[in-house]
Design a protein around this motif. Structure first.
Motif, PDB file in Angstrom:
ATOM      1  N   ALA A   1       0.833  -1.202   0.000  1.00 26.56           N
ATOM      2  CA  ALA A   1       0.000   0.000   0.000  1.00 26.56           C
ATOM      3  C   ALA A   1       0.869   1.255   0.000  1.00 26.56           C
ATOM      4  O   ALA A   1       0.578   2.235  -0.706  1.00 26.56           O
TER       5      ALA A   1
ATOM      6  N   ILE B   1      -0.834   7.122  -6.087  1.00 27.13           N
ATOM      7  CA  ILE B   1      -2.200   6.729  -5.753  1.00 27.13           C
ATOM      8  C   ILE B   1      -2.567   7.305  -4.394  1.00 27.13           C
ATOM      9  O   ILE B   1      -1.734   7.372  -3.483  1.00 27.13           O
TER      10      ILE B   1
ATOM     11  N   ALA C   1      -7.068   4.966  -1.032  1.00 23.85           N
ATOM     12  CA  ALA C   1      -7.425   4.069  -2.134  1.00 23.85           C
ATOM     13  C   ALA C   1      -6.462   2.889  -2.217  1.00 23.85           C
ATOM     14  O   ALA C   1      -6.875   1.741  -2.447  1.00 23.85           O
ATOM     15  N   ALA C   2      -5.167   3.161  -2.029  1.00 19.99           N
ATOM     16  CA  ALA C   2      -4.180   2.074  -2.063  1.00 19.99           C
ATOM     17  C   ALA C   2      -4.436   1.077  -0.937  1.00 19.99           C
ATOM     18  O   ALA C   2      -4.395  -0.147  -1.145  1.00 19.99           O
TER      19      ALA C   2
ATOM     20  N   ARG D   1      -7.282   0.508   0.633  1.00 18.29           N
ATOM     21  CA  ARG D   1      -8.533  -0.203   0.365  1.00 18.29           C
ATOM     22  C   ARG D   1      -8.338  -1.297  -0.673  1.00 18.29           C
ATOM     23  O   ARG D   1      -8.854  -2.412  -0.547  1.00 18.29           O
ATOM     24  N   TYR D   2      -7.556  -0.980  -1.726  1.00 20.98           N
ATOM     25  CA  TYR D   2      -7.363  -1.957  -2.794  1.00 20.98           C
ATOM     26  C   TYR D   2      -6.556  -3.160  -2.308  1.00 20.98           C
ATOM     27  O   TYR D   2      -6.897  -4.312  -2.600  1.00 20.98           O
ATOM     28  N   VAL D   3      -5.466  -2.900  -1.556  1.00 19.52           N
ATOM     29  CA  VAL D   3      -4.640  -4.004  -1.060  1.00 19.52           C
ATOM     30  C   VAL D   3      -5.447  -4.890  -0.121  1.00 19.52           C
ATOM     31  O   VAL D   3      -5.378  -6.130  -0.190  1.00 19.52           O
TER      32      VAL D   3
ATOM     33  N   GLY E   1      -8.705  -5.388  -0.100  1.00 20.28           N
ATOM     34  CA  GLY E   1      -9.656  -6.153  -0.903  1.00 20.28           C
ATOM     35  C   GLY E   1      -8.980  -7.236  -1.726  1.00 20.28           C
ATOM     36  O   GLY E   1      -9.499  -8.347  -1.868  1.00 20.28           O
ATOM     37  N   LEU E   2      -7.807  -6.920  -2.257  1.00 17.31           N
ATOM     38  CA  LEU E   2      -7.064  -7.880  -3.073  1.00 17.31           C
ATOM     39  C   LEU E   2      -6.761  -9.150  -2.291  1.00 17.31           C
ATOM     40  O   LEU E   2      -6.977 -10.270  -2.769  1.00 17.31           O
TER      41      LEU E   2
END
Length: 259
Positions: free
Chosen positions: A180, A188, A192-193, A195-197, A199-200
């Motif tokens: 992240a 980024i 957002a980074a 949240r994405y990590v 979720g990934l």
């Protein structure tokens, strides 16, 4: 574990909090639980939340009240916390003290009754974590079956291997934080980074629920030959695999010596 048994816990930190929460939250017949005053804020919070939980004036009062006594102190505190105690004959002692053998726990306590080692993780609070135990004991296994399941190690040497594997836990979270942070440094938005990590890897973890597939097969199934996952695995992970194994080897030696 039968409801009439009183559970005592000495050392009220994160693991003790998780055990109590897992046994009490949303359950119809939780056990009576006596807590040590060490970790006063956590102990008081648990006693306030649950009618079946009380805080004792000292560690000896916990030992006196307990039919099943859980030791959740830090390894560095084991002698100070355990040596002064007198444990009633017939008490089942369950030790979550890392790097401390069954024999060492019995010797510290002057206790010749049953001693079971365990490796509980924070997810027992949600009753969703396997807890490794050793040696086999029906009461200990019944207790941790209520918290997500018990896995009995076949020997104390194997238990130490499971303990070493557990040591990688925070490295996993640090790995995610590094990803992240790297994304943020590439421009980024930090939220957002993050949240994405999250979720990934929440989605990636779902594949682990399929017990019919080995871990290498799961890894291969998420990788395309010549693809970007293969590239990071071969250029970053593979060169660092042996250092990881050496670190685990060294930790295992220390665990067998008594941490």
């Amino acid at each position: 574990m039968e409801a009439e048994r009183t559970l005592g816990i000495i050392g009220v930190g994160e693991i003790a909090h998780a055990i109590v929460s897992g046994l009490c939250d949303g359950t119809d017949v939780p056990p009576a639980i006596a807590l040590s005053p060490r970790g006063a804020r956590t102990a008081a919070e648990l006693a306030e939340r649950h009618e079946n939980v009380r805080v004792c004036p000292d560690n000896q009062a916990v030992a006196d009240a307990a039919d099943v006594l859980i030791l959740a102190v830090r390894p560095q505190q084991r002698a100070e916390a355990l040596a002064p105690l007198t444990v009633r004959p017939g008490t089942l002692v369950i030790s979550a003290v890392a790097g401390t053998s069954v024999a060492d726990v019995g010797e510290l306590l002057g206790h010749d009754g049953p001693v079971v080692r365990v490796i509980p993780l924070p997810a027992v609070s949600r009753r969703s974590s396997i807890t490794v135990t050793y040696p086999a004991h029906p009461v200990a296994e019944a207790l941790f079956d209520r918290l997500g399941g018990a896995l009995v190690a076949p020997a104390e040497e194997a238990f130490d291997v499971f303990s070493a594997l557990t040591s990688t836990f925070t490295s996993y979270y640090a790995y995610l934080a590094t990803l992240a942070d790297w994304g943020t440094r590439q421009g980024i938005d930090g939220e957002a980074a993050d949240r994405y990590v999250r979720g990934l890897f929440e989605n990636a973890a779902h594949a682990l629920t399929d017990a019919s597939k080995t871990l290498p097969r799961i890894a291969a199934g998420h990788e395309t030959p010549g693809g970007i996952n293969e590239r990071i695995r071969t250029t970053w992970y593979e060169p660092h695999r042996e250092p990881l194994e050496r670190a685990l080897d060294a930790l295992l030696v220390d665990l067998k010596r008594g941490y």
